[in-house]
Design a protein around this motif. Sequence first.
Motif, PDB file in Angstrom:
ATOM      1  N   LYS A 234       0.795  -1.228   0.000  1.00  0.00           N
ATOM      2  CA  LYS A 234       0.000   0.000   0.000  1.00  0.00           C
ATOM      3  C   LYS A 234       0.829   1.279   0.000  1.00  0.00           C
ATOM      4  O   LYS A 234       0.401   2.306  -0.529  1.00  0.00           O
ATOM      5  CB  LYS A 234      -0.902   0.025   1.249  1.00  0.00           C
ATOM      6  CG  LYS A 234      -2.133  -0.850   1.174  1.00  0.00           C
ATOM      7  CD  LYS A 234      -2.987  -0.575   2.392  1.00  0.00           C
ATOM      8  CE  LYS A 234      -4.320  -1.311   2.309  1.00  0.00           C
ATOM      9  NZ  LYS A 234      -5.185  -0.982   3.470  1.00  0.00           N
ATOM     10  N   LYS A 292      -6.705  10.912  -5.786  1.00  0.00           N
ATOM     11  CA  LYS A 292      -5.709   9.846  -5.943  1.00  0.00           C
ATOM     12  C   LYS A 292      -4.988   9.985  -7.290  1.00  0.00           C
ATOM     13  O   LYS A 292      -5.620  10.054  -8.355  1.00  0.00           O
ATOM     14  CB  LYS A 292      -6.362   8.470  -5.833  1.00  0.00           C
ATOM     15  CG  LYS A 292      -5.354   7.316  -5.829  1.00  0.00           C
ATOM     16  CD  LYS A 292      -6.049   5.952  -5.749  1.00  0.00           C
ATOM     17  CE  LYS A 292      -6.589   5.692  -4.370  1.00  0.00           C
ATOM     18  NZ  LYS A 292      -7.136   4.304  -4.262  1.00  0.00           N
ATOM     19  N   GLU A 303      -0.722   6.862  -5.890  1.00  0.00           N
ATOM     20  CA  GLU A 303      -1.719   6.156  -6.700  1.00  0.00           C
ATOM     21  C   GLU A 303      -2.376   4.987  -5.972  1.00  0.00           C
ATOM     22  O   GLU A 303      -3.525   4.634  -6.254  1.00  0.00           O
ATOM     23  CB  GLU A 303      -1.074   5.637  -7.996  1.00  0.00           C
ATOM     24  CG  GLU A 303      -0.664   6.721  -8.979  1.00  0.00           C
ATOM     25  CD  GLU A 303       0.652   7.402  -8.619  1.00  0.00           C
ATOM     26  OE1 GLU A 303       1.266   7.016  -7.596  1.00  0.00           O
ATOM     27  OE2 GLU A 303       1.070   8.318  -9.355  1.00  0.00           O
ATOM     28  N   LYS A 304      -1.659   4.381  -5.017  1.00  0.00           N
ATOM     29  CA  LYS A 304      -2.194   3.195  -4.335  1.00  0.00           C
ATOM     30  C   LYS A 304      -2.864   3.511  -3.007  1.00  0.00           C
ATOM     31  O   LYS A 304      -3.556   2.657  -2.456  1.00  0.00           O
ATOM     32  CB  LYS A 304      -1.071   2.180  -4.095  1.00  0.00           C
ATOM     33  CG  LYS A 304      -0.458   1.607  -5.362  1.00  0.00           C
ATOM     34  CD  LYS A 304       0.615   0.589  -5.011  1.00  0.00           C
ATOM     35  CE  LYS A 304       1.251   0.001  -6.263  1.00  0.00           C
ATOM     36  NZ  LYS A 304       2.309  -1.001  -5.920  1.00  0.00           N
ATOM     37  N   GLN A 305      -2.644   4.720  -2.478  1.00  0.00           N
ATOM     38  CA  GLN A 305      -3.205   5.082  -1.164  1.00  0.00           C
ATOM     39  C   GLN A 305      -3.323   6.600  -1.096  1.00  0.00           C
ATOM     40  O   GLN A 305      -2.333   7.310  -1.007  1.00  0.00           O
ATOM     41  CB  GLN A 305      -2.311   4.544  -0.050  1.00  0.00           C
ATOM     42  CG  GLN A 305      -2.650   5.007   1.349  1.00  0.00           C
ATOM     43  CD  GLN A 305      -4.097   4.777   1.758  1.00  0.00           C
ATOM     44  OE1 GLN A 305      -4.948   5.655   1.563  1.00  0.00           O
ATOM     45  NE2 GLN A 305      -4.375   3.606   2.294  1.00  0.00           N
TER      46      GLN A 305
END
Length: 346
Positions: A234, A292, A303-305
Amino acid sequence: MFVEQNVPLQAHNSFGIVAKARALVRVGGEEDILQLLEDPELRDAPKFILGGGSNIVITGDVKPLVLKVEVMGRRIVDDGPRATIVEAGAGENWHDFVTYTLDEGLAGMENLAMIPGTVGGAPVQNIGAYGIELQDRFESLDAIDLVTGQTFTLDAAQCAFGYRDSVFKHTAAKEGDFGLAGRALILRVRFRLPKPWKPVLGYLDLQRKVNESGVTQPTARQVYEWVCAVRTGKLPDPRVVGNAGSFFKNPTVTPEQCQDIIAREPNIVHYPMPDGTVKLAAGWLIDACGWKGKSVGNAGVYEKQALVLVNRGGATGGEVVTLARAIQTSVYERFGIRLEPEPVVV
């Protein structure tokens, strides 16, 4: 004690922001502070305490005298029938310390693996992850008064721990108030690891690991490995992509406020708290506002969190702050909730 001049700080803040300390003293123990206080010029100079630099946003060269905490050492203080007391110097890397406890066969710190920063910074922020906060494992700490040079010890009650909060984040408003921000430097921290040990698996990510593995009674080492895997999936590695971890605190609201938001946003991620309030996932709120992957200059949202702001290369502290404020405005306009940043802006 040696005072260094114009010290680059890019390697000493996890955002990787380019800046300098006009003057810096490395603190390896009480004696360095006592020597500093013997110098009239240094004694009276404004001071900034720097640990791992994982919870700061530097917006320019740091004018106060930087006290770089490098107090090292790890040891088991006591191993009794009900708990093991383990101690670490404030300059020790936090994740390395958690790993050390497991290597010594001690369970209890595994949920706090891979949190960036140093041991000394952990009680300041009352760090927490995956169902455990530092206060749940805290025994006591030693600190030194930067005015008098006196060393003192605090227990959990005296540290006044709250959600990402402690006495070290507050300034005494008047004589007699117990605020230690800028007044005390933490030297060593001790932790109480309870016996018998029970895994804390209440968080959804860890429940998924239990279901995937089929292991319903994991060891402390297994929980540690799960936490490391979840965080790696993450969160970006600060050594590769500059960041300060979770940038905003998860806000809490009343049950009535939560129901009002759910009526408009049925999928909002929320967690009932023991005190009757409801904690909302700040990352979800930011993502719902479309942030995001977005950027302001060279500062961006991971981008992931969405809870993590990153340095995409050459970002300034000003760009990070501008991005954070834009996110706060978006979340407030849509949800009526004010997000509070975790890092300190310097």
